[in-house]
Design an enzyme around this catalytic site. Structure first.
Site, PDB file in Angstrom:
ATOM      1  N   GLN A   1      14.904 -85.104  -5.756  1.00  0.00           N
ATOM      2  CA  GLN A   1      14.240 -84.734  -7.015  1.00  0.00           C
ATOM      3  C   GLN A   1      12.746 -84.475  -6.851  1.00  0.00           C
ATOM      4  OE1 GLN A   1      14.365 -88.258  -9.880  1.00  0.00           O
ATOM      5  NE2 GLN A   1      14.979 -89.218  -7.987  1.00  0.00           N
TER       6      GLN A   1
ATOM      7  N   ASP B   1       5.641 -88.965 -11.581  1.00  0.00           N
ATOM      8  CA  ASP B   1       5.880 -89.967 -12.626  1.00  0.00           C
ATOM      9  C   ASP B   1       5.145 -89.641 -13.917  1.00  0.00           C
ATOM     10  OD1 ASP B   1       7.471 -91.358 -10.905  1.00  0.00           O
ATOM     11  OD2 ASP B   1       5.907 -92.763 -10.281  1.00  0.00           O
TER      12      ASP B   1
END
Lengths: 410, 410
Positions: A299, A140
């Site tokens: 991902q 993130d």
């Protein structure tokens, strides 16, 4: 080093990344070359493995296998989603004491850094000689004080490559293509889709980030305008998009439509948001070919899409963590959180931040990285991200066609 | 060659693949070196571009750029989902005649081969000298008479690598992971997930193919047993799974649950099947951590995951198509469908099949490729697929940990 507390413990927490084992290898290989270190332990499944005393002895693991594991994605020691509170941290500390751990390395994100902070404070209060270093990791990219975090560049590379391919696919069979990308609060990973663009009319044409309020009407107007301009539209959407009140759009759409197949809306590991947005486009804009993907776990875990820059930095933050703990940083600090500091285009150095400067805080995308329209990134973001993606990025090429005059028609 | 009809037309149809432009480059580069060929045209967006006379002249495109395009996934000329009927084919034929096309190459799957067959018959009936060659391409691997089809190996490599990563992720944070793979009638691509396994307890632990009838009760029992054995379970599911009556499971589940967010069930470009199966596992088996992905368009378009074997074969079927059309095969045939014939472990040769041997037929997985349990593949399948995946497949490595004795516990 205090007599007795001469063991190292390393653990991995939170969501795995493509390079988290580089940091593990960095810690283990570096720690093993320090003479004062008796043993290097690994805890299975993060803090949960610590309170269960579920340790493995990494002292005898071959350097060769550690190098191979370094190149393997996901957490080789196993991970956990446990978020320790004070009592949990006391348990951790008790176990560390019982095993004569003098050096504790925890590879993880926000929550992990907070755990390290609390355990470090408890050790100090108990006057127990424990050096605690948090090693950053998160796709993130939401740790404050870090230029970027290991794991993000490889996930960003996956997203950029996926959109580069999706754009080609969509150009071949025109219509709307929308893909939902991970990152609940920080839009960095979704924004990375912009690095899949090469030619001026390439997609993603629209990028929706959690840093901006999402309006369904505005979204539909954007899609319509793009579709009218290019005859197609490729869209990147963060799983964390929300309305002005902060309510996730997935929840809102499910409610609006009085549909509940996705009942209790779960952002990751579900195709709900993509499907609901596609449904809106189909019904409201009357466009026939509308396709939605949710990149999901691929991902962060895909084997075979990794940034070499990410690999080497992840390795180094592990090594540096041990060096800081052993020798201290320039100011003599031996506990803290390792951070990557950008020094050039492109070069980095490392520093040890105080734990409370990082722990529990969340970074989001700077305004300078988001275009005024709110649906694109700026050149500043491209400058920021491109070097992180590493070498050997695939590139797309096009025919430069000379049209042939019609014989029958017109 | 008949005087006049000295132009080549090439087009691409159906879903794009990672290597379909290799075949395009093979056709164009080979055709341009034949002296009798005046022009090499490409039709934009497949057969639709033909009836619209939407042609581009590829004669002047640089060889260098054609080589770069060959390495770019998706259809550089654009594709179409149009499935021509007889009248549509008559239109095609009329345009070919008007443009003095003497050689027609169509790169595509089942439907495309049928188009080539019909157009070829119309030319013969009209006594027009047209040589028509179908060049195989499909990630589904469902063309009869072919050992395998270009495009499948690269998509299979993506699926294998994705499951290798998903398995590592799931081992790190144990639970249930399920991913839906493309392939409505043929399970080859879903079965490719098995090539992501290395260690004996690696996932995918269960593989559900459209070649076997799917029973929800059996599925839940399989998942339960696997979860009890390994503490986790990784599952590969074909989008085409169906019950004994042939009804898609996605449709059935949506109905059973009286939920309609996915109303009109669309198999591709929707996360419905994965989400519905996850919901079943959560509610019926009371397992908490259940995650579902739908690989979606990424599996056929991802830039940067390609088999070098697939690349060279896709290039060669394009070149061979032109050579067969120019010089005929051993039997003198100048129209047909190029097929890959496996000759060794691993070597191939090419042949030109009659169009009606391939056109409109669908191949599914041989029984010898599916385990008796119905939820795994056999070694015969591993032998079949492994060489197609090409060189440089990433490999996963593990710690071989020596447990540490507990001090506090037990």
């Amino acid at each position: 080093m205090a007599a007795g507390a001469n063991k190292v413990l390393v653990a991995q927490g939170g969501g795995p990344t493509a390079v988290i084992n580089q940091s593990l290898a960095g810690v283990v290989l570096e720690a093993r070359r320090h003479l004062g270190i008796e043993r290097v332990y690994g805890a299975r499944h993060g803090v949960r493995g610590i309170i269960n005393e579920d340790f493995v002895d990494l002292t005898a693991e071959t350097s060769h296998n550690l190098e191979l594991i370094a190149g393997t994605p996901s957490s080789a020691l196993g991970s956990t989603r446990d978020k320790p509170d004070i009592a949990y941290c006391q348990q951790i500390f008790k176990v560390l004491q019982a095993h004569d751990i003098g050096y504790f390395f925890y590879i993880g994100g926000n929550d992990s850094s907070d755990t390290v902070r609390i355990v470090s404070e408890q050790a100090r209060a108990a006057n127990y000689p424990l050096r605690c270093v948090h090693i950053p990791k998160t796709i993130d990219n939401d740790l404050v004080g870090n230029d970027h975090t290991p794991g993000f560049p490889s996930a960003a590379r996956f997203v950029a490559q996926a959109f580069a391919g999706a754009n080609l696919d969509n150009a071949s069979l025109p219509g709307i293509y929308l893909a939902v990308v991970m990152g609940r609060h920080a839009g960095f990973l979704t924004a990375a889709s912009a690095l899949g663009k090469k030619f001026p009319d390439d997609g993603p044409h629209l990028i929706y980030l959690p840093e901006r309020v999402f309006s369904l009407d505005k979204f539909l107007a954007d899609v319509k305008a793009t579709y009218e301009r290019y005859g197609r539209c490729v869209i990147a959407v963060s799983e964390g998009i929300h309305d002005a009140s902060g309510e996730p759009i997935a929840a809102q759409l499910a409610k609006d439509l009085e549909r509940d197949a996705h009942g209790n809306v779960q952002l990751s590991g579900s195709g709900a948001l993509a499907d609901l947005l596609c449904e809106e486009i189909k019904t409201k804009l009357k466009i026939k070919r509308v396709r939605g993907d949710t990149f999901g776990y691929v991902q962060r875990s895909f084997v075979g899409c990794v940034s070499d820059v990410d690999q080497r930095e992840a390795r180094e933050v592990g090594e540096k963590a041990v060096q800081y703990a052993m020798w201290g940083d320039a100011s003599g600090r031996t506990s803290g959180s390792v951070a990557i500091k950008r020094t050039g285009f492109y070069s980095v150095d490392y520093e040890l931040l105080p734990l409370d400067a990082v722990a529990g805080k969340t970074r989001t995308m700077e305004d300078a990285f988001i275009s005024e329209s709110g649906t694109d990134v700026t050149d500043a973001f491209r400058m920021y991200l491109r070097p992180l993606l590493g070498s050997g990025m695939p590139e797309a090429f096009r025919l430069r066609p000379a049209p042939v005059a019609k014989v029958l028609g017109k």
